[in-house]
Design a protein around this motif. Structure first.
Motif, PDB file in Angstrom:
ATOM      1  N   UNK A 130      -1.500  -1.024  12.715  1.00 47.88           N
ATOM      2  CA  UNK A 130      -1.787  -1.424  11.329  1.00 47.88           C
ATOM      3  C   UNK A 130      -3.012  -0.700  10.795  1.00 47.88           C
ATOM      4  N   UNK A 131      -4.049  -0.643  11.609  1.00 45.62           N
ATOM      5  CA  UNK A 131      -5.285   0.029  11.191  1.00 45.62           C
ATOM      6  C   UNK A 131      -5.023   1.510  10.939  1.00 45.62           C
ATOM      7  N   UNK A 132      -4.289   2.154  11.847  1.00 51.03           N
ATOM      8  CA  UNK A 132      -3.999   3.587  11.705  1.00 51.03           C
ATOM      9  C   UNK A 132      -3.190   3.865  10.453  1.00 51.03           C
ATOM     10  N   UNK A 133      -2.178   3.031  10.196  1.00 55.12           N
ATOM     11  CA  UNK A 133      -1.347   3.243   9.011  1.00 55.12           C
ATOM     12  C   UNK A 133      -2.162   3.065   7.740  1.00 55.12           C
ATOM     13  N   UNK A 134      -3.007   2.046   7.709  1.00 56.94           N
ATOM     14  CA  UNK A 134      -3.833   1.803   6.527  1.00 56.94           C
ATOM     15  C   UNK A 134      -4.781   2.978   6.261  1.00 56.94           C
ATOM     16  N   UNK A 135      -5.356   3.520   7.326  1.00 58.47           N
ATOM     17  CA  UNK A 135      -6.264   4.664   7.173  1.00 58.47           C
ATOM     18  C   UNK A 135      -5.510   5.875   6.647  1.00 58.47           C
ATOM     19  N   UNK A 136      -4.307   6.117   7.191  1.00 62.70           N
ATOM     20  CA  UNK A 136      -3.507   7.260   6.732  1.00 62.70           C
ATOM     21  C   UNK A 136      -3.117   7.117   5.265  1.00 62.70           C
TER      22      UNK A 136
ATOM     23  N   UNK B 257       0.826  -1.204   0.000  1.00 66.39           N
ATOM     24  CA  UNK B 257       0.000   0.000   0.000  1.00 66.39           C
ATOM     25  C   UNK B 257       0.863   1.258   0.000  1.00 66.39           C
ATOM     26  N   UNK B 258       1.937   1.238   0.773  1.00 71.79           N
ATOM     27  CA  UNK B 258       2.856   2.381   0.807  1.00 71.79           C
ATOM     28  C   UNK B 258       3.468   2.633  -0.566  1.00 71.79           C
ATOM     29  N   UNK B 259       3.869   1.572  -1.245  1.00 75.21           N
ATOM     30  CA  UNK B 259       4.457   1.711  -2.580  1.00 75.21           C
ATOM     31  C   UNK B 259       3.430   2.195  -3.600  1.00 75.21           C
ATOM     32  N   UNK B 260       2.210   1.736  -3.460  1.00 73.38           N
ATOM     33  CA  UNK B 260       1.129   2.189  -4.357  1.00 73.38           C
ATOM     34  C   UNK B 260       0.975   3.700  -4.267  1.00 73.38           C
ATOM     35  N   UNK B 261       1.016   4.218  -3.047  1.00 66.98           N
ATOM     36  CA  UNK B 261       0.870   5.671  -2.862  1.00 66.98           C
ATOM     37  C   UNK B 261       2.106   6.419  -3.346  1.00 66.98           C
TER      38      UNK B 261
ATOM     39  N   UNK C  64      -5.005   5.920   3.004  1.00 63.19           N
ATOM     40  CA  UNK C  64      -6.168   6.167   2.154  1.00 63.19           C
ATOM     41  C   UNK C  64      -6.956   4.960   1.706  1.00 63.19           C
ATOM     42  N   UNK C  65      -7.113   3.956   2.582  1.00 57.69           N
ATOM     43  CA  UNK C  65      -7.931   2.805   2.222  1.00 57.69           C
ATOM     44  C   UNK C  65      -9.410   3.191   2.150  1.00 57.69           C
ATOM     45  N   UNK C  66     -10.169   2.425   1.385  1.00 58.89           N
ATOM     46  CA  UNK C  66     -11.616   2.622   1.304  1.00 58.89           C
ATOM     47  C   UNK C  66     -12.319   1.965   2.491  1.00 58.89           C
ATOM     48  N   UNK C  67     -11.810   0.782   2.898  1.00 60.82           N
ATOM     49  CA  UNK C  67     -12.439   0.047   3.992  1.00 60.82           C
ATOM     50  C   UNK C  67     -11.426  -0.930   4.582  1.00 60.82           C
ATOM     51  N   UNK C  68     -11.758  -1.457   5.753  1.00 59.07           N
ATOM     52  CA  UNK C  68     -10.846  -2.363   6.466  1.00 59.07           C
ATOM     53  C   UNK C  68     -11.673  -3.472   7.098  1.00 59.07           C
ATOM     54  N   UNK C  69     -11.488  -4.720   6.636  1.00 58.07           N
ATOM     55  CA  UNK C  69     -12.241  -5.860   7.140  1.00 58.07           C
ATOM     56  C   UNK C  69     -11.302  -6.802   7.883  1.00 58.07           C
ATOM     57  N   UNK C  70     -11.699  -7.204   9.081  1.00 56.37           N
ATOM     58  CA  UNK C  70     -10.889  -8.102   9.897  1.00 56.37           C
ATOM     59  C   UNK C  70     -11.426  -9.527   9.770  1.00 56.37           C
ATOM     60  N   UNK C  71     -10.533 -10.468   9.442  1.00 47.64           N
ATOM     61  CA  UNK C  71     -10.902 -11.885   9.367  1.00 47.64           C
ATOM     62  C   UNK C  71     -11.098 -12.453  10.772  1.00 47.64           C
ATOM     63  N   UNK C  72     -12.030 -13.391  10.938  1.00 46.49           N
ATOM     64  CA  UNK C  72     -13.039 -13.787   9.955  1.00 46.49           C
ATOM     65  C   UNK C  72     -14.163 -12.758   9.917  1.00 46.49           C
TER      66      UNK C  72
END
Length: 233
Positions: free
Chosen positions: A89-95, A66-70, A97-105
């Motif tokens: 992990x959640x905070x970094x993903x939000x920063x 994700x970092x490389x994509x940005x 610019x993710x659309x959503x975050x789903x936790x398994x299961x």
């Protein structure tokens, strides 16, 4: 058609996610990957609308991808599907610019909701293409907010109807929706009040814009999903 790739190193999870997503009539799965490096190489060469991305993978984590994509400014939206539920992990993903975050299961309905949320964003941006500005209602949709409801004493239908809409027909659509015991389709409304499904959709779109009705997607049809409408409480 929405072009999607999935990056997931667990074959079973990959198969489940793919099966769920492919049921949507607007989705096309272009490719699947089990590691981040191949994902990035593909994204550099091929246009993709949406990436479903795991975090825990060998070699290159999803957050590194994700970092490389940005960094590369690749035009792809990302939804995380991962077992990582730690706050860093959640905070970094939000920063990033993710659309959503789903936790398994996760629940199947939650994945479907994530896809519908993305489609709303995608459609709103597409509708606004070529415009210099965007209205507040569309901005709210883009960032996942619901337009505030008017106070109870002020919840009246706008005096000025959209072009082609008639007050008496609107009253019939409203009456049917308010007395319906369960969500209904545009076809069911049309059959009951004697107008075409296409005409009904115009009134439903107007009522949604007025925050008078809500809708949901029904996937349990055995075939093509359908949209159900109901009076907003």
């Amino acid at each position: 058609m929405i072009h999607i790739i999935i990056t997931e190193d667990d074959p079973m999870v990959m198969a489940i996610n793919r099966k769920i997503l492919e049921k949507h009539p607007r989705v096309r799965i272009e490719k699947t990957f089990s590691n981040g490096k191949e994902t990035l190489e593909y994204l550099k060469e091929q246009p993709v609308d949406l990436l479903f991305l795991d975090i825990y993978m060998p070699g290159m984590t999803g957050l590194e991808v994700l970092t490389e994509i940005r960094k590369l400014n690749l035009e792809v939206d990302v939804i995380m599907i991962t077992a990582a539920n730690d706050l860093p992990s959640i905070s970094q993903a939000i920063r990033l610019g993710i659309i959503d975050y789903l936790v398994k299961p996760f629940d199947i309905n939650r994945l479907q909701a994530a896809l519908e949320k993305y489609l709303t964003t995608h459609d709103t941006l597409k509708k606004s293409a070529g415009k210099d500005t965007c209205c507040q209602r569309d901005i709210d949709r883009l960032i996942g907010l619901q337009s505030p409801k008017a106070p109870a004493h002020a919840q009246t239908i706008s005096a000025e109807l959209d072009k082609g809409l008639h007050p008496k027909t609107l009253e019939r659509v409203i009456a049917f929706l308010r007395q319906a015991s369960e969500p209904v389709t545009s076809s069911q409304i049309g059959e009951q009040i004697g107008i075409s499904r296409i005409t009904v959709r115009k009134y439903l779109n107007y009522l949604e814009g007025q925050n008078k009705i809500d809708s949901q997607v029904d996937y349990d049809t055995g075939g093509r999903p359908r949209i159900l409408y109901f009076w907003a409480k």
